[in-house]
Design a protein around this motif. Sequence first.
Motif, short mmCIF file in Angstrom:
data_model
loop_
_atom_site.label_atom_id
_atom_site.label_comp_id
_atom_site.label_asym_id
_atom_site.label_seq_id
_atom_site.Cartn_x
_atom_site.Cartn_y
_atom_site.Cartn_z
N ALA A 11 0.82 -1.20 0.00
CA ALA A 11 0.00 0.00 0.00
C ALA A 11 0.86 1.26 0.00
CB ALA A 11 -0.92 0.00 1.22
N PHE A 12 2.02 1.17 0.64
CA PHE A 12 2.94 2.30 0.67
C PHE A 12 3.31 2.71 -0.75
CE2 PHE A 12 6.31 5.01 1.81
CZ PHE A 12 7.42 4.68 1.06
N PHE A 13 3.54 1.72 -1.61
CA PHE A 13 3.85 2.04 -2.99
C PHE A 13 2.61 2.48 -3.75
CE2 PHE A 13 7.15 -1.13 -1.96
CZ PHE A 13 8.23 -0.27 -2.03
N CYS A 14 1.48 1.94 -3.35
CA CYS A 14 0.25 2.18 -4.10
C CYS A 14 -0.10 3.65 -4.19
CB CYS A 14 -0.90 1.42 -3.47
SG CYS A 14 -2.49 1.70 -4.26
N PHE A 15 0.05 4.38 -3.08
CA PHE A 15 -0.37 5.79 -3.13
C PHE A 15 0.50 6.58 -4.08
CE2 PHE A 15 2.82 8.37 -1.16
CZ PHE A 15 3.52 7.53 -0.32
N ASN A 168 -10.27 2.08 -8.36
CA ASN A 168 -11.54 1.44 -8.03
C ASN A 168 -11.46 0.72 -6.70
OD1 ASN A 168 -12.96 2.33 -10.27
ND2 ASN A 168 -12.43 0.54 -11.51
N SER A 169 -10.29 0.12 -6.40
CA SER A 169 -10.13 -0.55 -5.11
C SER A 169 -10.12 0.45 -3.96
CB SER A 169 -8.85 -1.38 -5.10
OG SER A 169 -7.69 -0.57 -5.03
N LEU A 250 -6.72 -0.85 3.09
CA LEU A 250 -5.39 -1.42 2.83
C LEU A 250 -5.43 -2.84 2.23
CD1 LEU A 250 -3.13 -0.27 5.79
CD2 LEU A 250 -2.82 0.24 3.38
N PRO A 251 -6.14 -3.79 2.84
CA PRO A 251 -6.11 -5.16 2.31
C PRO A 251 -6.61 -5.25 0.88
CG PRO A 251 -7.01 -5.12 4.53
CD PRO A 251 -6.95 -3.70 4.08
N VAL A 252 -7.69 -4.53 0.56
CA VAL A 252 -8.25 -4.56 -0.81
C VAL A 252 -7.27 -3.96 -1.79
CG1 VAL A 252 -10.13 -3.78 -2.29
CG2 VAL A 252 -10.61 -4.44 0.08
N VAL A 253 -6.70 -2.82 -1.42
CA VAL A 253 -5.75 -2.14 -2.29
C VAL A 253 -4.53 -3.00 -2.54
CG1 VAL A 253 -4.23 -0.14 -2.52
CG2 VAL A 253 -6.53 0.15 -1.58
N ALA A 254 -4.00 -3.59 -1.48
CA ALA A 254 -2.80 -4.41 -1.61
C ALA A 254 -3.02 -5.57 -2.56
CB ALA A 254 -2.38 -4.93 -0.24
#
Length: 320
Positions: A11-15, A168-169, A250-254
């Motif tokens: 998630a850290f990378f996701c943002f 969307n996540s 977080l869990p969904v995004v990851a």
Amino acid sequence: MKTFLKIFAIAFFCFIVAIGAGVLVFSKFYKEPPTDVVVSDTGKIDNTEIVDSNGEEEVEEEKSELEKLIENSKRVNFLLLGMEGARTDTIVFASFDPESKNVDLVSIPRDTYYERKGYNAADEKKINAAYGDDGVEGTMSAVSNVLGGVPIHHYVKVTYTGVERIVNSLDGVKVNIPMNMDYDDPYAKPPLHIHLKKGTQSLDGKHAIQFLRFRKGNNGGGYPDGDLGRIKAQQQFMKAAMGKVLGFRLPVVANTVFKYVKTDMELSDMGVMAKNAIGMKKENLKAYSLPGKAANQNHLSYFLHDQNEAENLMKEIYSR
């Protein structure tokens, strides 16, 4: 706990990745020691002065202020590229300080003028051409050089499809759209159609891509400051996405990021990053643009970066 760390790391990378950026290439910052320099068992250069065969003292070359800051820093740097087919549509340098938990992002205009030996065509002198010709390593080298030789340790790469799924996540991202955005390019692959109304609204994945890709309208109008305006819009989106990534999704995004984001980081490295990032807040994020100005040469638009100011920006980031 182990699962949580994996989720947090991804998630850290996701943002960061959510803006459509994404490739991060490993490149160890290493400078060959000069002839006759003594290297200790720890791999560090011995600062002892060396006397050559003629009896003259050879003094180690003085390091620049930026080189000293890099040498004494524990920062981990990433190159993020948002892919549009085989091209890099968005380029971002990201730097994470595990001690302060600060994250600094520097947007690199894709039209940045960058000469490469053997590539003499006008369109080959743009930094976004490096990926198609020299791959990830070529892009890494170009960005590192533009920023004064800073190291780049890892890469993260994402396509627009990936960004759409990630947004969307997140259940959408709220942004302020500064103007009506209307643009159609039926010849793009896939065809590009952008139709967004001015104002604050939450964008789903499909409309987020439209917002991130908008440069100019059907009537020729667009951001008053051109590609720099587009970068500011992307940075606004990035900050809004970060706030949601660090929240309850977080869990969904990851899970989504695992499917659509490519990186050279090992899972163990992500675990270390996760531990260091715990406690990070939205306020730890700062976004910058590469210093310089837009210009037209040979009937093409370029961004001419200011090398001295770029190095000053790196010194500012490494000092905070």
